[in-house]
Design a protein around this motif. Structure first.
Motif, mmCIF file in Angstrom:
data_model
loop_
_atom_site.group_PDB
_atom_site.id
_atom_site.type_symbol
_atom_site.label_atom_id
_atom_site.label_comp_id
_atom_site.label_asym_id
_atom_site.label_seq_id
_atom_site.Cartn_x
_atom_site.Cartn_y
_atom_site.Cartn_z
ATOM 1 N N HIS A 284 9.687 41.714 21.748
ATOM 2 C CA HIS A 284 8.705 42.784 21.904
ATOM 3 C C HIS A 284 9.373 44.087 22.332
ATOM 4 C CE1 HIS A 284 5.215 44.790 24.118
ATOM 5 N NE2 HIS A 284 4.896 44.800 22.839
ATOM 6 N N ALA A 285 10.331 43.990 23.232
ATOM 7 C CA ALA A 285 11.045 45.183 23.677
ATOM 8 C C ALA A 285 11.825 45.823 22.529
ATOM 9 C CB ALA A 285 11.991 44.828 24.820
ATOM 10 N N GLU A 286 12.458 44.987 21.697
ATOM 11 C CA GLU A 286 13.222 45.526 20.568
ATOM 12 C C GLU A 286 12.301 46.159 19.535
ATOM 13 O OE1 GLU A 286 16.323 46.022 20.523
ATOM 14 O OE2 GLU A 286 16.667 44.944 22.395
ATOM 15 N N TRP A 287 11.107 45.600 19.372
ATOM 16 C CA TRP A 287 10.128 46.195 18.465
ATOM 17 C C TRP A 287 9.708 47.575 18.971
ATOM 18 C CZ3 TRP A 287 8.041 47.314 14.198
ATOM 19 C CH2 TRP A 287 6.734 47.780 14.101
ATOM 20 N N ILE A 288 9.521 47.690 20.298
ATOM 21 C CA ILE A 288 9.177 48.985 20.883
ATOM 22 C C ILE A 288 10.303 49.993 20.632
ATOM 23 C CG2 ILE A 288 8.755 50.219 23.046
ATOM 24 C CD1 ILE A 288 7.369 47.713 24.089
ATOM 25 N N LYS A 289 11.533 49.556 20.837
ATOM 26 C CA LYS A 289 12.671 50.450 20.611
ATOM 27 C C LYS A 289 12.718 50.931 19.165
ATOM 28 C CE LYS A 289 15.699 48.125 23.955
ATOM 29 N NZ LYS A 289 16.965 47.374 24.063
ATOM 30 N N LEU A 290 12.567 49.999 18.223
ATOM 31 C CA LEU A 290 12.702 50.348 16.810
ATOM 32 C C LEU A 290 11.641 51.343 16.383
ATOM 33 C CD1 LEU A 290 14.205 49.828 14.158
ATOM 34 C CD2 LEU A 290 12.573 47.994 13.683
ATOM 35 N N ARG A 291 10.411 51.106 16.763
ATOM 36 C CA ARG A 291 9.344 52.008 16.333
ATOM 37 C C ARG A 291 9.339 53.308 17.123
ATOM 38 N NH1 ARG A 291 3.638 49.658 18.740
ATOM 39 N NH2 ARG A 291 4.269 49.608 20.930
ATOM 40 N N LEU B 74 16.547 40.095 14.211
ATOM 41 C CA LEU B 74 15.301 39.528 13.712
ATOM 42 C C LEU B 74 14.245 40.603 13.485
ATOM 43 C CD1 LEU B 74 13.772 36.988 12.933
ATOM 44 C CD2 LEU B 74 13.152 36.678 15.337
ATOM 45 N N VAL B 75 14.093 41.511 14.431
ATOM 46 C CA VAL B 75 13.090 42.563 14.302
ATOM 47 C C VAL B 75 13.409 43.477 13.122
ATOM 48 C CG1 VAL B 75 12.155 44.640 15.395
ATOM 49 C CG2 VAL B 75 12.372 42.534 16.708
ATOM 50 N N HIS C 134 22.221 37.430 29.645
ATOM 51 C CA HIS C 134 22.870 36.497 28.719
ATOM 52 C C HIS C 134 23.321 37.192 27.435
ATOM 53 C CE1 HIS C 134 22.178 32.972 31.148
ATOM 54 N NE2 HIS C 134 20.887 33.240 31.228
ATOM 55 N N ARG C 135 22.814 38.407 27.192
ATOM 56 C CA ARG C 135 23.272 39.313 26.144
ATOM 57 C C ARG C 135 22.921 38.883 24.724
ATOM 58 N NH1 ARG C 135 28.902 42.221 27.870
ATOM 59 N NH2 ARG C 135 28.393 42.520 30.084
ATOM 60 N N LEU C 136 23.237 37.682 24.338
ATOM 61 C CA LEU C 136 23.046 37.274 22.950
ATOM 62 C C LEU C 136 21.595 37.374 22.490
ATOM 63 C CD1 LEU C 136 25.530 34.306 22.385
ATOM 64 C CD2 LEU C 136 25.809 36.739 21.928
ATOM 65 N N PRO C 137 20.595 37.073 23.331
ATOM 66 C CA PRO C 137 19.216 37.273 22.865
ATOM 67 C C PRO C 137 18.925 38.689 22.405
ATOM 68 C CG PRO C 137 19.213 35.902 24.821
ATOM 69 C CD PRO C 137 20.622 36.387 24.632
ATOM 70 N N VAL C 138 19.626 39.668 22.980
ATOM 71 C CA VAL C 138 19.440 41.054 22.557
ATOM 72 C C VAL C 138 19.882 41.223 21.104
ATOM 73 C CG1 VAL C 138 20.148 43.450 22.947
ATOM 74 C CG2 VAL C 138 19.686 41.940 24.894
ATOM 75 N N LEU C 139 21.045 40.688 20.777
ATOM 76 C CA LEU C 139 21.561 40.794 19.413
ATOM 77 C C LEU C 139 20.658 40.063 18.437
ATOM 78 C CD1 LEU C 139 23.782 41.626 17.423
ATOM 79 C CD2 LEU C 139 25.011 39.533 18.023
ATOM 80 N N TRP C 140 20.240 38.846 18.789
ATOM 81 C CA TRP C 140 19.368 38.080 17.884
ATOM 82 C C TRP C 140 18.031 38.788 17.698
ATOM 83 C CZ3 TRP C 140 23.459 36.316 16.578
ATOM 84 C CH2 TRP C 140 24.252 35.417 17.260
ATOM 85 N N ALA C 141 17.497 39.352 18.782
ATOM 86 C CA ALA C 141 16.205 40.027 18.692
ATOM 87 C C ALA C 141 16.294 41.283 17.828
ATOM 88 C CB ALA C 141 15.695 40.377 20.087
ATOM 89 N N LYS C 142 17.356 42.071 18.029
ATOM 90 C CA LYS C 142 17.532 43.271 17.204
ATOM 91 C C LYS C 142 17.621 42.888 15.728
ATOM 92 C CE LYS C 142 19.954 46.233 20.554
ATOM 93 N NZ LYS C 142 18.987 47.347 20.534
#
Length: 284
Positions: A35-42, A137-138, A127-135
């Protein structure tokens, strides 16, 4: 719920900063990171403009190419008509769209490094890696959905232009669904590849240069090789392998559509794997 604020940096426009939902309201979950990455992208101004450019070039260049072909159709020879690819002509704009999507894929992650907001993101998700996977995926999901609608519009409008001259095809004709879906998948994987490259180099200019080099320059360099070498090397280059699934008329020296898109997917996966290792080892 995740929230995002923005910080301004010298390298570009304001970039959203992830604020951890764990700060007083529970642990960080992957859904919250998504959800946070979606907010960033839009929230990034570049997202709207770059994606709008990709949509425009796919539809506009497809209409331009099909209109030009329709105008010359009565004067074309029988051999030219047989070699003509109606679905590829209506989707000709994807060659430029891949560059727009590649640029945005790099900016999705390098923008945070440029502004320094990556430190807040890493602090929130240690843990860092969830950030990469989320970016990944989004951005991949947004690209797929947008290009699905765009390619369908480009194909249908292009065939409408060609149909009066009997040069058009329908979506149900043999090989046509593969071309349309293949373009969508290719563009989506291009975006994912670009995210991985951006995460590796952490610099917008460098990441964009590498994406352009892989997609445009490398095939031109390989074309200078002896012909026998080209037949064994060019088909395994990222863009050539990935675009095998987008071609209605298959080439004798190209990979099969399934093998080509698999090779391209492996390139994208390899960049993400390298990015994941570096993300764990580097300082934020």
């Amino acid at each position: 719920m995740s929230t995002a604020t923005t910080t301004a940096g010298p390298a570009g426009p304001a970039a959203p900063v992830f604020v951890s939902p764990a700060a007083g309201r529970g642990k960080v979950t992957f859904a919250r990171v998504l959800h946070a990455e979606w907010i960033k992208l839009r929230s990034l101004r570049s997202t709207l403009w770059v994606l709008a450019a990709a949509v425009f070039v796919v539809i506009a260049l497809g209409l331009l190419a099909t209109s030009r072909t329709g105008a010359h159709w009565p004067n074309m020879s029988a051999d030219d008509k047989e070699r003509f690819s109606a679905p590829n002509t209506s989707l000709a704009g994807f060659y430029l769209a891949q560059l727009a999507i590649g640029v945005l894929g790099v900016l999705v992650i390098t923008g945070e490094y440029a502004t320094g907001s990556i430190r807040a993101t890493i602090s929130a998700v240690p843990h860092r890696l969830p950030v990469l996977w989320a970016k990944t995926l989004v951005f991949g999901a947004v690209t797929f959905v947008l290009m699905l609608a765009t390619c369908l519009i480009a194909f249908l409008s292009g065939q409408a232009v060609l149909s009066p001259e009997h040069g058009g095809v329908s979506l149900g004709d043999p090989g046509v669904p593969r071309v349309v879906i293949g373009v969508i998948v290719y563009l989506t994987l291009t975006g994912i590849l670009a995210v991985g490259i951006g995460a590796i180099v952490r610099n917008a200019a460098g990441g964009i240069a590498i994406v352009f080099g892989l997609l445009l320059v490398l095939p031109q360099v390989a074309s200078a090789l002896p012909v026998d070498w080209q037949h064994h090397i060019v088909k395994y280059l990222p863009s050539e392998a990935g675009q095998a699934i987008t071609r209605w008329h298959l080439s004798e020296h190209a990979l099969s559509p399934g093998a080509g898109i698999t090779v391209f997917a492996l390139y994208a996966a390899a960049t993400l794997a390298v990015a994941a290792v570096l993300l764990r080892r580097r300082d934020a």
